[in-house]
Design a protein around this motif. Structure first.
Motif, short mmCIF file in Angstrom:
data_model
loop_
_atom_site.label_atom_id
_atom_site.label_comp_id
_atom_site.label_asym_id
_atom_site.label_seq_id
_atom_site.Cartn_x
_atom_site.Cartn_y
_atom_site.Cartn_z
N PHE A 1 -11.84 -3.47 -4.07
CA PHE A 1 -11.92 -2.43 -2.97
C PHE A 1 -10.82 -2.18 -2.52
N ALA A 2 -10.89 -0.89 -1.71
CA ALA A 2 -9.50 -0.45 -0.97
C ALA A 2 -9.73 -0.10 0.39
N VAL A 3 -8.94 -0.26 1.40
CA VAL A 3 -8.97 0.17 2.65
C VAL A 3 -8.32 1.46 2.93
N GLU A 4 -8.80 2.64 3.37
CA GLU A 4 -8.38 3.93 3.68
C GLU A 4 -8.22 4.27 4.99
N MET A 5 -7.33 4.87 5.72
CA MET A 5 -7.13 5.20 6.89
C MET A 5 -6.51 6.47 7.16
N VAL A 6 -7.09 7.12 8.21
CA VAL A 6 -6.40 8.49 8.59
C VAL A 6 -6.32 8.38 10.11
N LEU A 7 -5.13 8.79 10.29
CA LEU A 7 -4.84 8.91 11.71
C LEU A 7 -4.62 10.22 12.28
N ALA A 8 -5.34 10.88 13.21
CA ALA A 8 -5.23 12.27 13.42
C ALA A 8 -5.76 12.53 14.64
N GLY A 9 -6.41 13.91 14.90
CA GLY A 9 -7.13 14.16 16.13
C GLY A 9 -6.74 15.70 16.41
N PRO A 10 -7.70 16.62 16.73
CA PRO A 10 -7.60 17.83 16.78
C PRO A 10 -6.68 18.18 18.06
N GLY B 1 0.82 -1.19 0.03
CA GLY B 1 0.21 -0.06 0.05
C GLY B 1 0.87 1.18 0.11
N LEU B 2 0.26 2.22 0.25
CA LEU B 2 1.10 3.56 0.34
C LEU B 2 0.62 4.36 1.59
N THR B 3 1.54 4.99 2.20
CA THR B 3 1.44 5.75 3.17
C THR B 3 2.15 7.08 3.33
N GLY B 4 1.52 8.04 4.01
CA GLY B 4 2.22 9.49 3.95
C GLY B 4 1.71 10.38 5.03
N SER B 5 2.35 11.52 5.34
CA SER B 5 1.66 12.60 6.28
C SER B 5 0.36 13.08 6.04
N LEU B 6 -0.31 13.72 6.98
CA LEU B 6 -1.52 14.40 6.72
C LEU B 6 -1.23 15.83 7.62
N HIS B 7 -1.51 16.97 6.51
CA HIS B 7 -1.41 18.38 7.04
C HIS B 7 -2.60 19.00 6.82
N GLY B 8 -2.75 20.10 7.79
CA GLY B 8 -3.91 21.00 7.67
C GLY B 8 -4.28 21.42 9.13
N ALA B 9 -5.45 21.51 9.41
CA ALA B 9 -6.07 21.84 10.73
C ALA B 9 -5.57 20.70 11.89
N GLU B 10 -5.35 19.56 11.29
CA GLU B 10 -4.81 18.43 12.20
C GLU B 10 -3.84 18.08 11.56
N GLU B 11 -2.56 17.69 12.30
CA GLU B 11 -1.43 16.80 11.64
C GLU B 11 -1.74 15.21 12.02
N GLY B 12 -1.42 14.51 11.22
CA GLY B 12 -1.50 12.93 11.29
C GLY B 12 -0.83 12.11 10.14
N ALA B 13 -1.44 11.12 9.93
CA ALA B 13 -0.75 10.06 8.95
C ALA B 13 -1.98 9.42 8.31
N ALA B 14 -1.88 8.77 7.03
CA ALA B 14 -2.54 8.22 6.52
C ALA B 14 -2.08 6.98 5.57
N ALA B 15 -2.84 6.23 5.37
CA ALA B 15 -2.51 4.89 4.50
C ALA B 15 -3.68 4.40 3.71
N VAL B 16 -3.28 3.80 2.77
CA VAL B 16 -4.22 3.26 1.76
C VAL B 16 -3.89 1.71 1.18
N TYR B 17 -4.68 0.74 1.26
CA TYR B 17 -4.33 -0.70 0.84
C TYR B 17 -5.34 -1.01 -0.12
#
Length: 204
Positions: free
Chosen positions: A170-179, A147-163
């Motif tokens: 189909f694909a599974v997409e995940m976002v790990l963050a939190g205000p 899969g692929l993974t990378g960082s998330l930027h914006g109002a919340e910082e985090g990480a994401a992944a897609v498989y």
């Protein structure tokens, strides 16, 4: 001739018939229920469902595969009101939020992991127009699924992944963050982004 009150002076006023009290009693009971019992029920019935350490939860089942997520660490909770079976799930652990989505591409040509990554970037911008994903890097899930993974930027910082599923249906997409999540909070549970497993339907 005008009607006259034949009661004797000083006599107590007449009481309404017994049947007149029934509607009043029913209305009072409803008020008591709403004011006292309903808040108690809200306090008793949880808004989240605890996820035990080591517990595996199915995320989706499309085509010839099922996808599941394993929570090696305890402390996670599922939010049923913000989830839809086999489509979207919201989990939290302290200040960290994990959003898991199962996406089924509509195109006849199955998209690549890079296409899915760009699609995930559009999804995160629906909640935060300033949000964007960093450049993706290859990642392998615990079962070896690429899969692929990378960082998330914006109002919340985090990480994401897609498989993508092995058959590409189909694909599974995940976002790990939190205000309120710090980088340490996110790093402590980042392993959940690799805990996806794909299993062929009907396999033992």
């Amino acid at each position: 001739m005008a009607d006259t009150d034949e009661r004797k002076p000083g006599a107590a006023p007449s009481r309404p018939a017994r049947g007149a009290w029934v509607p009043l009693g029913a209305a009072t009971a409803v008020i008591v229920l709403l004011v006292t019992v309903w808040p108690l029920l809200n306090a008793i019935l949880p808004g989240t469902e605890d996820v035990r350490a080591g517990q595996t939860r199915r995320i989706s089942a499309e085509g010839g595969y099922e996808a599941a997520l394993t929570f090696d660490r305890g402390g996670w909770a599922l939010h049923p009101d913000a989830s839809a079976a086999d489509r979207t799930y919201l989990f939290t652990r302290g200040p960290v939020e994990l959003t898991v989505r199962s996406v089924v591409p509509l195109e006849e040509t199955r998209p690549s992991a890079a296409d899915l990554w760009h699609g995930l970037g559009r999804i995160v911008r629906t909640d935060d127009p300033a949000a964007h994903l960093g450049d993706p890097e290859p990642v392998a899930a615990d079962d070896g699924t690429p899969g692929l993974t990378g960082s998330l930027h914006g109002a919340e910082e985090g990480a994401a992944a897609v498989y993508p599923s092995p058959d590409g249906v189909f694909a599974v997409e995940m976002v790990l963050a939190g205000p309120d999540a710090t980088s340490s909070d996110l790093a402590a549970v980042a392993d959940v982004l690799r805990s996806v497993t794909f299993t062929e339907k009907g396999s033992a």
